[in-house]
Motif scaffolding. Structure first.
Motif, PDB file in Angstrom:
ATOM      1  N   GLU A  17     -21.002  61.187  50.725  1.00 52.81           N
ATOM      2  CA  GLU A  17     -21.229  61.756  49.284  1.00 52.81           C
ATOM      3  C   GLU A  17     -22.315  61.012  48.578  1.00 52.81           C
ATOM      4  N   GLY A  62     -18.917  70.293  50.183  1.00 51.51           N
ATOM      5  CA  GLY A  62     -19.910  69.067  49.967  1.00 51.51           C
ATOM      6  C   GLY A  62     -20.636  69.004  48.762  1.00 51.51           C
ATOM      7  N   GLU A  93     -23.103  68.408  53.687  1.00 53.76           N
ATOM      8  CA  GLU A  93     -21.877  67.500  54.137  1.00 53.76           C
ATOM      9  C   GLU A  93     -22.456  66.208  54.836  1.00 53.76           C
ATOM     10  N   THR A  94     -23.366  66.097  55.313  1.00 56.04           N
ATOM     11  CA  THR A  94     -24.234  64.998  55.607  1.00 56.04           C
ATOM     12  C   THR A  94     -25.472  64.713  55.317  1.00 56.04           C
TER      13      THR A  94
END
Length: 133
Positions: A17, A62, A93-94
């Motif tokens: 994050e 996310g 999320e990534t």
């Protein structure tokens, strides 16, 4: 190196994050360096002439990147908000999900496609599209 005023905001996030927030802060700062960046309603937000343009926040799914006028960008990757306002967003999320070119396009559009959120309370909830040249 672009100054990051939001380090404290995400200092307790997990490493993925934090990386997403740092990348978003970098790209937004590089394209909207003239905009005022501050914590607003507990989240990082960038303003042009007092009008909120873009920001991000931690969500269960996310990191959500939101454009206040994004529903008018005609960008299928941005999902419209509730319909009450003209916002649209995407959740990451990534860091590998961040398409820098797309974010740059959205940021460019955000300079010219704006609804007047700054005066929405004064107008009793009525949003007016700003004419930006």
């Amino acid at each position: 190196m672009i100054e990051n005023p939001f380090l404290e905001y995400y200092s307790n996030f997990d490493s993925q994050e934090i990386e997403i927030c740092e990348q978003l802060t970098t790209i937004i700062g590089s394209k909207l360096g003239f905009a005022e960046a501050k914590i607003w309603h507990a989240h990082p937000v960038w303003f042009i002439d007092g009008n909120p343009i873009v920001g991000y926040s931690k969500q269960k799914a996310g990191i959500k990147l939101m454009f206040w006028s994004g529903s008018d960008f005609d960008e299928p990757s941005l999902l419209p908000g509730s319909g009450k306002f003209r916002d649209a967003s995407i959740i990451y999320e990534t860091t590998s999900e961040i398409n820098w070119k797309s974010v740059e396009i959205w940021l460019e559009k955000s300079k010219f496609i704006q609804w007047d959120y700054k005066n929405v309370v004064k107008r009793k909830g009525e949003l007016v599209r700003l004419q930006i040249n």
